[in-house]
Design a protein around this motif. Sequence first.
Motif: not given
Length: 281
Positions: A251-266
């Motif tokens: 979060a501090r570095n403004g990065i969205t992990s692949p796992a978080a992207k997958s959860r958001k897409a689901a």
Amino acid sequence: MGKILGVVNQKGGVGKTTTAINLAACLALQGLKILLVDCDPQANASSGLGFQRDDNRHSIYETLMGDSPAEQVLLPTDVENLWLIPGSKNLTGANIELANAEDRALRLSRALEPLNGTYDLIVLDCPPALDLLTLNVLAAAELLIVPMQAEYFALEGVSELISTLERVRANFNPALTIEGVLLTMYDDRTNLAQQVTETLREHFKERLYKTVIPRNIRLAEAPSHGKPVALYDSRSRGTEAYFELAGEFLARNGITSPAAKSRKAAASAKPEAKIRFWPYS
């Protein structure tokens, strides 16, 4: 991302290697491609990932000496997306062997250049000393995490570390910054821990991580099994704390992990519930 993160503190026993192993593992389990480099002659980060001492195995020592390029020393680990460049007891001699070399402070930085862009993050585990190996880490890293215990003597070492960082910035690495100060082996039941926390918050302000790493028996046991705590006991307080730290770091570095992207897409793929009014048709 492609950054280099050093985990550094000249004081021993503050959880540097524990943090390097478990932060790297938690980020890898979130789908990021991570490389952990063990720069400590004790090679505890290597054994903590299941690689016991092997005098025939090439390590970061051979890379620093120019005998083996970094890409030939890489080892896959049991954690998906996590690779290791192991340490070695031979690193003790590197402080002496490199002492007269003109590029002695830049060996690690130059050794890692061929890996630029290959990994989302390279994590460097430091020895508990402000020696030539630590200087190489400071010259190579862009960001630093400083693990600390909430005790009086920990505060004494901060000024010395910051003084060293200023000299490194001036001479080798002007981009070097402290990404965060992390409280480890934390026991919030003591007044001293709370007082030290407040002192650190006044000094470092937002750079003090909100996440604290508690004293936890599972964290202490995991290295003897050659596993990060997330694989050793996925439900322990130590695992929860390091996943929380990984989330705060991202979060501090403004990065969205692949796992978080997958959860958001689901979540977005789920059909919206339709509101039905009486009488139903």
